[in-house]
Scaffold this active site. Structure first.
Site, PDB file in Angstrom:
ATOM      1  CD  GLN B 347      -3.300   0.517   0.755  1.00  0.00           C
ATOM      2  OE1 GLN B 347      -3.888  -0.336   1.381  1.00  0.00           O
ATOM      3  NE2 GLN B 347      -3.753   1.010  -0.387  1.00  0.00           N
ATOM      4  CB  SER B 516      -0.811   0.362   5.772  1.00  0.00           C
ATOM      5  OG  SER B 516      -0.565  -0.508   4.689  1.00  0.00           O
ATOM      6  CB  THR B 517      -0.939  -4.213   8.807  1.00  0.00           C
ATOM      7  OG1 THR B 517      -0.259  -3.485   9.838  1.00  0.00           O
ATOM      8  CG2 THR B 517      -0.698  -5.686   9.077  1.00  0.00           C
ATOM      9  CG  HIS B 518      -3.437  -2.092   4.209  1.00  0.00           C
ATOM     10  ND1 HIS B 518      -3.875  -0.825   3.917  1.00  0.00           N
ATOM     11  CD2 HIS B 518      -3.902  -2.361   5.447  1.00  0.00           C
ATOM     12  CE1 HIS B 518      -4.576  -0.341   4.935  1.00  0.00           C
ATOM     13  NE2 HIS B 518      -4.606  -1.261   5.875  1.00  0.00           N
ATOM     14  CB  THR B 519       1.448  -7.545   3.408  1.00  0.00           C
ATOM     15  OG1 THR B 519       0.685  -8.368   4.272  1.00  0.00           O
ATOM     16  CG2 THR B 519       2.398  -6.689   4.247  1.00  0.00           C
TER      17      THR B 519
END
Lengths: 421, 591
Positions: B347, B516-519
């Site tokens: 992200q 962000s942790t949106h891997t």
């Protein structure tokens, strides 16, 4: 002098023999005609419903134990009792009980071997169970549950308290004779109220916890004829058994029929929740399974009970506390503790939020004359059990780890004197 | 194998959102399900109990609710020729652990992807020509459409008690919502949360510039709510402890509050916590999974046979398990062959910081993780990519999830890092500053992928997952473009000072800074088994009784937070399993 002593001893022996004989004298009980087909599925199913209504499992199933195999420890003033195996095992349970043996145990408190049962078995309430319901229960216990070969555990009661015959005296003097206790629906004008009365007084055995007891341990009343019936007051596992009569502040006076039904179904209603494991388990194992009609009947009956006399608590909503907290004027230690520990959920107006955080203003646990439940709640917390109607195990944390005794006292005093409480 | 457990219908690896959704759906279908969770069991009481949980040191510094990097982590490098090193401290992304997983410590932003996000490659090719897409960019269309997922987006929002305002219902525009969104079948279950001051200012600025601001869809309940499963949620009290924390108030949607209460009452559901799944076991020809091998809570190696294996761990660890188990062929960036590990994306998060005078009371300690406002005017087809010069769009939002002294206080640039001047600036800034964020899409590239590390191993002796990722010119251009747009918009508000942190040309991915942790990606869904690990039902192309549920399935990432899409895909896959797979086990799509 010697003669007098001797005659006194003789008299004492004679009295003892008379009392002992009275205790051992057999109790006559009626003979019932067993149903034609005891294994009839509909009869067994009705028996299961009634066993749920009677919450037999509450005592007769141990934590993580097999259903109805007994072994649950029950603390009593004379020592720890262990509930018995009531599965149809012929060697360990009640598989050899005839219908009449079953009737004697349930309604009279007499085991098949003639021993009188401890008061933990609420036979003075079960004495009201009708013959038909008794037969259905018998059918369920013989054909509806699996036999479990688990031996009964001996009670931890030291001699001489472990002698059973004095229990017979109690039974004969203080328990109602089933013929007299027989339920008479005609006493109630509304059939629903009559049904509710039958369930509350009989299988529901609500009075076992909710009715105060005399020093001789019998309940002050077994039905609405006594003003103390279901008036609350006993401590059950450290929680106050609440008043189920129509007292406005501490009873069910402000509750609707729907509030009562929803609580018995799910352990909670939009404004209140059940406190403590004892009543939580009643909902979990018993009342959640009752039909809407029966729960409504129970609620209607409870709503016919007038307020018990002598209530001192009152609630009259007062906006002053909320205004003071909102404007930062309230700076007593109790108010500060309230803002720091309670207001996040119960809010500065003390109204909480319907369905999730019960209101503190006007709350019967807060208003109760005996604050034991409130103190325990604040120190230890409480958690609801999830069930089919309301799966969320909502809870309140305990605050003992961060409140000193003085803090707790100041906080509770604030709560009990604010918002009109 | 010393300890073989009795066979069950399905095993689930991981008890976060997707694991809980699949467990609910499959037990609804009558299956016996055993779920494995590597971490502890967690519930609101006692694990997230007030006020214990609102401890910044414990939650945001000691990372109580996040996975232990000493047990398992990833190694990271920028290019396929560099040597990767382990991610030893939480920085760029924060995988959770324990029951609820990242679904218990997320913020609550709950978006649906735009219809055009599902057909990204064909949409871009059609609008700007095939050559507009850089050579090394491996973006793909999703093999499902927005319309396919609409019922599942909707259901997940109702499970979560999502609070928002619809912009389009059944094709009809609704005032106050996002006019550019895909059509919804109904309104949100709850109305939007109230705006904080920064969000009110955002509305003003966005409208003045001609944008269309709308409330961020937030799974932070704006009122008491009972979801379709009967689970009770409480109204958010704006405590400001969402991200990094479990919710004390039953307000933030989580597997713990919204699904597990029902699962815990079910006899066909068994949850084994502190149980680390080591690998998926395959039969002799590798075409069918026979179950999983795991370490139980006592550390004993056990085997759990099952008819169905559902990988529902955090996206990175789903890919890790596939690589360790031989489910699908590992991706090789040199040849472009293989699929597992392919198309890793992330992200593109950026920030604009604004400092105001003392009459602007920001009250930054008040917060709602998913609350606030955003615009879609630079996202999807609203953005002229041809003019902007990059692929993918993004959103700008005002969101105040809550801040505190331990989590850090932003100060105007030029302030010393310590001393009385810093103290004064911190005291001034804490109560009088806002930040808005620019969240951009992130494309996938041939050279950005996941693989097994040749050097480093985890606490269980398995090779670590290796991440090869860096910022591509496309994302750097997007960052600069979108941050500039945000700065332009914020000028309307006349802050005393303002700064954006757009990525600089030639800059690299910094693993130490939270972004962000949106891997996403790594085991993507597609319509061609040569370029995707999973078919359109998230079923492995290679091992038909393995389904891999999570953001790993995104071929690339769009401008939104992924959770809404992840939940919808989980329900989509569950429906396919229930309605198709259970009736006739086998590949649901013929390759």
């Amino acid at each position: 002098m010697k003669k007098l002593l001797l005659s006194l001893v003789c008299l004492a022996v004679l009295v003892f023999i008379a009392v002992f004989a009275y205790a051992l004298w057999p109790t006559h009980t009626a003979a019932l005609q067993p149903p034609a087909d005891l294994a009839d599925a509909a009869l067994v199913a009705r028996g299961k419903y009634l066993a749920d209504a009677g919450d037999c499992t509450a005592c007769h199933t141990a934590n993580d134990g097999k259903p109805f195999a007994g072994g649950l420890p029950i603390a009593s003033p004379i020592g720890t009792l262990y509930s018995t195996n009531i599965t149809p095992s012929k060697t360990q349970g009640i598989g050899n009980y005839s219908l009449n043996d079953f009737e004697r145990a349930l309604r009279h408190g007499i085991a098949a071997n003639g021993d009188s049962l401890y008061l933990a078995m609420p036979y003075p309430s079960y004495a009201r169970v009708s013959d038909d319901d008794l037969k259905a229960l018998y059918a369920y216990f013989m054909h509806g549950i699996a036999p479990v070969e688990q031996a009964n555990r001996a009670n931890d009661v030291p001699w001489p308290l472990s002698m059973r015959w004095p229990l017979a005296l109690w039974r004969k003097w203080l328990a109602p004779a089933p013929e007299q206790a027989k339920f008479d629906a005609a006493r109630y004008s509304d059939p629903a109220v009559a049904r509710g009365a039958y369930l509350v007084q009989g299988l529901g055995h609500c009075g076992s916890c909710h009715t105060p007891r005399a020093p001789t341990l019998q309940e002050r009343a077994l039905d609405e004829s006594g003003a103390q019936y279901l008036a609350g007051g006993p401590h059950i596992d450290g929680w106050l058994a609440v008043n189920l009569r129509s007292n406005d502040a501490t009873g069910l006076g402000a509750w609707s029929i729907d509030d009562i039904v929803t609580t018995l179904r799910s352990g909670r209603n939009p404004h209140r929740a059940v406190l403590g494991e004892a009543m939580g388990n009643v909902v979990q194992h018993s009342t959640q399974y009752l039909s809407d009609a029966d729960l409504t009947a129970i609620a209607k009956y409870l709503k016919t009970l007038p307020a018990s006399p002598g209530e001192t608590s009152r609630f009259k909503a007062d906006p002053a506390t909320a205004q003071a907290l909102a404007s930062g004027q309230e700076n007593s230690r109790g108010a500060q503790l309230y803002l720091d520990n309670c207001a996040a959920c119960h809010r500065s107006n003390g109204l909480g939020n319907a369905h999730v955080f019960p209101a503190i203003a006007g709350n019967s646990t807060v208003l109760a004359g005996d604050p034991v439940s409130l103190i325990r709640l604040v120190l230890v917390g409480a958690k609801l059990q999830g069930n089919a109607a309301a799966p969320s195990p909502l809870g309140m944390p305990g605050f003992a780890w961060r409140l000193s005794d003085d803090d707790a006292a100041q906080l509770l005093t604030f709560i009990r004197q604010s918002w009109g409480n | 194998m010393a300890n073989i457990q009795p066979k069950v219908d399905a095993v689930i690896v991981g008890m976060g959102w997707t694991g809980a959704i699949l467990a609910k759906e499959l037990t609804d279908a009558g299956l016996n399900v055993v779920a494995f969770e590597r971490g502890a069991d967690r519930d609101t009481q006692p694990d997230f109990a007030y006020p214990r949980v609102v401890d910044e040191l414990e939650g945001s510094v000691h990372r109580r609710y996040l996975q232990s990097l000493a047990q398992e982590t990833v190694t990271v490098r920028h290019t396929p020729t560099a040597t990767a090193v382990p991610y030893r401290q939480m920085g760029s992304f924060k995988p959770g652990t324990g029951v609820g997983g990242a679904g218990s410590h997320w913020s609550g932003c709950h978006f649906r992807a735009l219809p055009e996000d599902f057909k990204l490659r064909s949409n871009v090719e059609q609008r700007y020509g095939r050559n507009f897409i850089p050579q090394d960019m491996t973006i793909q269309d999703f093999p499902v459409s927005y319309d396919d997922l609409e019922p599942h987006f909707d259901h997940f929002e109702y499970v979560c008690g999502t609070s928002g305002k619809a912009g389009v219902i059944n094709g009809v525009k609704q005032p106050g919502g996002n006019p550019f969104e895909g059509s919804r079948s109904r309104e949100f279950p709850l109305g939007p949360n109230p705006s904080y001051l920064g969000a009110e200012m955002f509305y003003k600025a966005a409208r003045e510039v001609g944008y269309n601001p709308y409330p961020i869809p937030a799974s932070n309940a704006s009122a008491a709510y009972v979801n379709p499963y009967g689970c009770q949620m409480g109204p958010c009290n704006f405590c400001g402890f969402c991200s990094d924390y479990g919710c004390l108030n039953y307000s933030k949607a989580s597997p713990n509050a919204c699904i597990l209460p029902v699962l815990r009452l079910r006899k066909q559901f068994e949850l084994r916590t502190h149980s680390q799944v080591l690998k998926v076991n395959l039969d002799s020809d590798g075409k069918k999974a026979t179950g999983v091998t795991y370490l139980d809570a006592q550390g004993r190696e056990c085997e759990q046979p099952a008819e169905l294996v559902l990988l529902c761990a955090f996206s990175l660890y789903n890919v890790h398990l596939m690589l360790l188990s031989g489910v699908g062929k590992p991706y090789d960036p040199a040849s472009g062959e293989g699929t597992v590990g392919r198309n890793y994306s992330y992200q593109n998060l950026n920030r604009v910081m604004m400092f105001f005078g003392k009459d602007t009371q920001a009250n930054g300690f008040i917060g709602i993780g998913g609350g606030g406002t955003t615009i879609d005017d630079l996202n999807g087809n609203q953005l002229d990519n041809g003019k902007a010069g990059f692929v993918g769009g993004g959103i700008i939002w005002a969101r105040q999830p809550g801040s505190g002294p331990v989590r850090g206080v932003s100060v105007p640039s030029g302030t010393p890092n310590w001393g009385p001047q810093w103290k004064k600036a911190a005291a001034d800034a804490f109560r009088h500053s806002f930040y808005y964020e620019v969240q951009g899409a992130c494309m996938s590239y041939r050279q950005h992928y996941l693989s097994l590390d040749p050097t480093y191993r985890d606490a269980f002796g398995r090779p670590l997952l290796r991440m090869t990722f860096d910022w591509h010119d496309n994302e750097i251009k997007a960052s600069q473009f979108l941050v500039n747009k945000a700065l332009d918009m914020c000028k309307v508000l006349s802050p005393q000072s303002m700064a954006g942190d757009a990525k600089k040309a030639g800059g690299h991915y910094d693993i130490t800074k939270y972004q962000s942790t949106h891997t996403c990606g790594g085991a993507i869904m597609g319509s061609d088994p040569k370029t995707s690990a999973l078919n359109r039902y998230l079923q492995s192309w290679d091992v038909h009784n393995v389904f891999v549920i999570g953001a790993n399935a995104f071929p690339q990432n769009n401008g939104y937070n992924p959770t809404g899409m992840v939940g919808a895909l989980a329900y989509w896959a569950a429906t396919a399993i229930r309605e198709q797979y259970l009736k006739k086990p086998g590949p649901l799509v013929q390759a």
